[in-house]
Motif scaffolding. Structure first.
Motif, mmCIF file in Angstrom:
data_model
loop_
_atom_site.group_PDB
_atom_site.id
_atom_site.type_symbol
_atom_site.label_atom_id
_atom_site.label_comp_id
_atom_site.label_asym_id
_atom_site.label_seq_id
_atom_site.Cartn_x
_atom_site.Cartn_y
_atom_site.Cartn_z
ATOM 1 N N GLN A 33 0.641 -1.138 -0.270
ATOM 2 C CA GLN A 33 0.044 -0.042 0.047
ATOM 3 C C GLN A 33 0.925 1.349 -0.094
ATOM 4 N N PHE A 35 0.774 5.304 1.169
ATOM 5 C CA PHE A 35 0.114 6.356 1.677
ATOM 6 C C PHE A 35 0.450 7.733 1.567
ATOM 7 N N GLY A 41 -1.133 14.970 9.743
ATOM 8 C CA GLY A 41 -0.856 13.722 10.396
ATOM 9 C C GLY A 41 -1.776 12.511 9.931
ATOM 10 N N GLN A 42 -2.806 12.810 9.143
ATOM 11 C CA GLN A 42 -3.817 11.970 8.706
ATOM 12 C C GLN A 42 -2.902 11.149 7.462
ATOM 13 N N LEU A 43 -3.345 9.777 7.583
ATOM 14 C CA LEU A 43 -2.999 8.775 6.717
ATOM 15 C C LEU A 43 -3.880 8.573 5.463
ATOM 16 N N ASN A 45 -5.072 6.544 2.227
ATOM 17 C CA ASN A 45 -4.716 5.423 1.488
ATOM 18 C C ASN A 45 -4.716 5.849 0.114
ATOM 19 N N LEU A 99 1.339 -4.898 8.285
ATOM 20 C CA LEU A 99 2.267 -3.980 7.398
ATOM 21 C C LEU A 99 3.716 -3.572 7.977
ATOM 22 N N ASN B 1 -10.874 9.778 6.801
ATOM 23 C CA ASN B 1 -10.853 8.238 7.077
ATOM 24 C C ASN B 1 -12.120 8.097 7.865
ATOM 25 N N PHE B 90 -1.928 5.049 15.976
ATOM 26 C CA PHE B 90 -2.770 4.868 14.784
ATOM 27 C C PHE B 90 -3.584 3.471 14.901
ATOM 28 N N GLN B 102 -5.657 -2.153 4.341
ATOM 29 C CA GLN B 102 -5.727 -1.667 5.629
ATOM 30 C C GLN B 102 -6.287 -0.049 5.541
ATOM 31 N N HIS B 103 -7.133 0.281 6.484
ATOM 32 C CA HIS B 103 -7.744 1.638 6.443
ATOM 33 C C HIS B 103 -7.513 2.173 7.943
ATOM 34 N N PHE B 104 -7.053 3.277 7.777
ATOM 35 C CA PHE B 104 -6.466 3.967 9.261
ATOM 36 C C PHE B 104 -7.282 5.142 9.750
ATOM 37 N N ASP B 106 -7.506 8.580 12.218
ATOM 38 C CA ASP B 106 -6.840 9.877 12.081
ATOM 39 C C ASP B 106 -5.580 9.928 13.354
#
Lengths: 111, 113
Positions: A33, A35, A41-43, A45, A99, B1, B90, B102-104, B106
């Motif tokens: 993946q 990112f 700070g948000q990840l 996708n 991961l 998210n 996270f 995978q979904h994260f 904030d």
């Protein structure tokens, strides 16, 4: 465990330029993946791409699993593209897909 | 998210205090993960769960405990916080089966003084 290396570590570009980010991994993977971690700070996708090529607007990614690398292309960069880009891989195909992250490429787009 | 909510977003603790971080998901995903991110680094796995009532250790589990009493919630506990646990935490979820990303959430920014 599997090693993930990203290059370059830092990249500074003028708005409108194109860029290529690279991710090398040390063993075969079933999950890869990309990112984008924004300045808040948000990840986010970007792509799920264990193999092949995908495109989403100005972004595209290619993974050559047999040669153990993946590339993320950003075209016509915008200031909102700034942030850190992470590649993450996993070796298990059924759950427990822990991961392993690279250390990221910090991209700065200058107006 | 959307779909993965972490509570709280920020917290400051004193050394030795305890606290619990909550991850809640509404996507009915089977797998859930807790990661930590330290400055200049990628994320490292603390603990994970493949289903309700099951948990397992990840890469950096020491000093943390977890529980998954309900499918939609995954709790991360610090029994006696230490400055080395200052980090951004996270949570991630994943649907069971092959070829699932995978979904994260904030993130939760935690400072231990």
């Amino acid at each position: 465990g599997i090693q993930v290396e990203q290059s370059p570590p830092d990249l500074i570009l003028q708005e409108g330029a194109n860029s290529t980010l690279r991710c090398n991994f040390s063993d075969s993977v079933n999950n890869l993946q990309w990112f984008h971690q924004n300045p808040w700070g948000q990840l986010i996708n970007l792509f799920y791409i264990p193999s092949g090529t995908k495109q989403n607007g100005r972004l595209s990614a290619t993974t050559v699993a047999t040669e153990r690398y993946s590339l993320l292309y950003i075209s016509s960069s915008q200031t909102t593209d700034s942030g850190v880009y992470f590649c993450a891989v996993a070796q298990s195909n059924f759950g427990n897909e822990k991961l392993t992250f690279g250390t990221g490429t910090r991209l700065t787009i200058i107006p | 998210n959307a779909g993965v909510t972490q509570t709280p977003k920020f917290r400051v603790l004193k050394t030795g205090q305890s606290m619990t971080l909550l991850c809640a998901q509404d996507m009915n995903h089977e797998y859930m993960y807790w990661y930590r991110q330290d400055p200049g680094m990628g994320l490292r796995l603390i603990h994970y769960s493949v289903g309700e009532g099951t948990t397992a250790k990840g890469e950096v589990p020491d000093g943390y405990n977890v529980s998954r009493l309900k499918k939609q919630n995954f709790l991360l506990g610090l029994e006696s916080a230490a400055p080395s646990q200052t980090s951004v935490y996270f949570c991630a979820t994943q649907r069971a089966g092959s070829n699932q990303p995978q979904h994260f959430g904030d993130g939760t920014r935690l400072s231990i003084l």
